[in-house]
Enzyme design. Structure first.
Site, PDB file in Angstrom:
ATOM      1  N   GLU A 284      63.624  35.598  78.360  1.00  0.00           N
ATOM      2  CA  GLU A 284      64.839  36.608  78.671  1.00  0.00           C
ATOM      3  C   GLU A 284      65.106  36.727  79.979  1.00  0.00           C
ATOM      4  OE1 GLU A 284      65.533  38.419  74.071  1.00  0.00           O
ATOM      5  OE2 GLU A 284      64.907  39.648  75.643  1.00  0.00           O
TER       6      GLU A 284
ATOM      7  N   GLU B 131      64.903  33.676  68.794  1.00  0.00           N
ATOM      8  CA  GLU B 131      64.423  35.163  68.410  1.00  0.00           C
ATOM      9  C   GLU B 131      65.941  35.363  67.643  1.00  0.00           C
ATOM     10  OE1 GLU B 131      63.277  38.253  71.039  1.00  0.00           O
ATOM     11  OE2 GLU B 131      62.065  36.880  72.067  1.00  0.00           O
TER      12      GLU B 131
END
Length: 435
Positions: free
Chosen positions: A167, A351
């Site tokens: 991320e 995720e």
């Protein structure tokens, strides 16, 4: 669950995901201090000043946790390595105890037939490197490349897949512009440099791991669908700016060797000299791309300086994080990413999951996963090459600035006794993956 393993192609990977600082416990095993330790020790940054010193004590309990992954029927485990556990000063002499831990962890996965899917960095920057400017310092690309060589020189021969950085938006924008995560800065120049350097570090690590003879290397970005808060032109423009910063900047650098003009409008004066010359490294070829997706945001204008937008409360049901449940966003990103960036490159949901209070009957988590998996199947039916799905998270854990109260786990953790108790969603997935 509304789905079962046999609904998916042969070889489709099902996995659970975690990260090092959130579960391992950072106060033992020779790990060095991180900027998260410093951030958490600063009053007001983290709920109840909670920290990762013990977390879920995965460092000592990893065998039990891997048994839970195996028993659920998962094929793979997405975990991360702690830079500060491997290199306590961020560079220089490696910590033998840290390398040994990841060696044991890897072998324990393989003994259970689990595919090790590593992430090199999930936010725990060694404090000595933060003292040198951290992600604002261009040298971090080389430091990170060195770390990649050290840790993967030890365990890389046994990895199924590796991604350098989890991320990038959180590493750079959330942490250097919004100030919500370590190092807690609110500085547009710092954010611009971190945005660029995190991509340069990503590409550098890919090149270094290729040099070790490694394959199946990827990139993992997070995505939030952005809709205008109303029908005005100003709200539409604000949502487009949010989308460009959050969802298009990093893929643009990796796949188009360019940053969106909407982002350059605000960041270009603050980017480091010669940034345009780094795209060959930033765009180092990857073998797959991972998408982390949870929610959408409604975006409205503020009338203030760039980027001039704000989040507006939305009408949809919300998780314990206050995030709207919006499964269509998962479908939108899978189809858009394939169409605009990655073409036939394999994609993974790296995720997806939700925070839900404990105790609960966990039906909200089951419904959330059902709705999102259905959208993944819809994208696959249209030809999107989705090859796997990882649930966040295996365990209730340290949810960064929100401490231990936001529970994403398929497995409940009592943070006093550290007892693990599978939730109803774990049992439902176990049944679905057996069919």
């Amino acid at each position: 669950m509304d789905f079962k393993r046999s609904d998916f192609p042969e070889g489709f990977l099902w996995g659970a995901a975690t990260s090092s600082y959130q579960i391992e416990g950072h106060s033992f095993g020779g790990a060095g201090p991180t900027h998260w330790d410093s951030f958490a020790a600063t009053p007001g940054n983290v709920v109840r000043a909670e920290h990762g010193d013990l977390a879920c004590d995965h460092y000592h309990r990893f065998e039990e946790d891997l048994d839970l992954i195996k028993a659920a029927g998962f094929d793979a485990y997405r975990f991360s390595t702690s830079w500060a556990r491997v290199l306590p000063d961020g560079r220089g002499t490696a910590n033998a105890e840290g390398l040994d831990f990841y060696d044991r962890l890897t072998d324990a996965m393989l003994e259970r037939g689990l595919k090790p899917c590593a992430t090199l960095y999930h936010w725990e920057l060694p404090q000595p490197l933060a003292d040198l400017g951290g992600w604002r310092n261009r040298d971090i690309a080389g430091w990170f490349g060195d770390f990649a060589e050290v840790i993967m020189g030890r365990i890389g021969d046994r990895m199924h897949s590796v991604a350098p950085i989890n991320e990038p938006w959180c590493v750079a924008w959330l942490s250097h512009f919004m100030g919500h995560h370590a190092p807690g800065m609110r500085d547009i120049r710092a954010a611009a440099r971190a945005m660029h350097h995190v991509l340069l570090a990503h590409g550098t690590a890919i090149e270094r791991m290729r040099g070790l003879g490694m394959s199946n290397l990827g990139a993992v970005c997070n995505f939030e669908w952005a809709d205008p808060a109303d029908e005005s032109d100003a709200a539409r423009e604000a949502a487009l700016d949010y989308d460009a910063i959050y969802n298009r900047f990093f893929l643009g650098g990796m796949f188009h060797k360019a940053y969106p003009e909407r982002v350059l409008k605000g960041l270009e004066p603050h980017l480091p000299a010669g940034w345009q010359d780094d795209f060959d490294t930033i765009a180092a070829p990857v073998d797959w791309v991972g998408l982390n997706y949870y929610t959408r945001k409604l975006i409205g204008p503020t009338g203030g300086p760039w980027p001039g937008y704000e989040e507006v409360d939305g009408p949809l049901p919300k998780t314990q994080m206050g995030w709207e449940v919006y499964p269509d966003g998962l479908y939108n990103f899978l189809t858009r990413t394939a169409a605009n960036y990655t073409s036939d490159l394999p994609l993974y949901m790296t995720e997806n999951g939700m925070a839900s209070p404990a105790p609960s009957d966990d039906q909200d988590r089951i419904a959330y996963l059902n709705a999102h998996v259905a959208k993944a199947r819809a994208a696959m039916a249209e030809g999107v090459p989705l090859k796997g799905y990882f649930i966040w998270s295996l365990l209730d854990n340290y949810e960064w600035a929100l401490g231990y109260e936001k529970r994403f786990g398929l497995v409940h953790v009592d943070f006093e006794s550290l007892q693990r108790t599978p939730k109803a969603s774990y049992e439902a997935l176990k049944l679905a993956l057996s069919q």
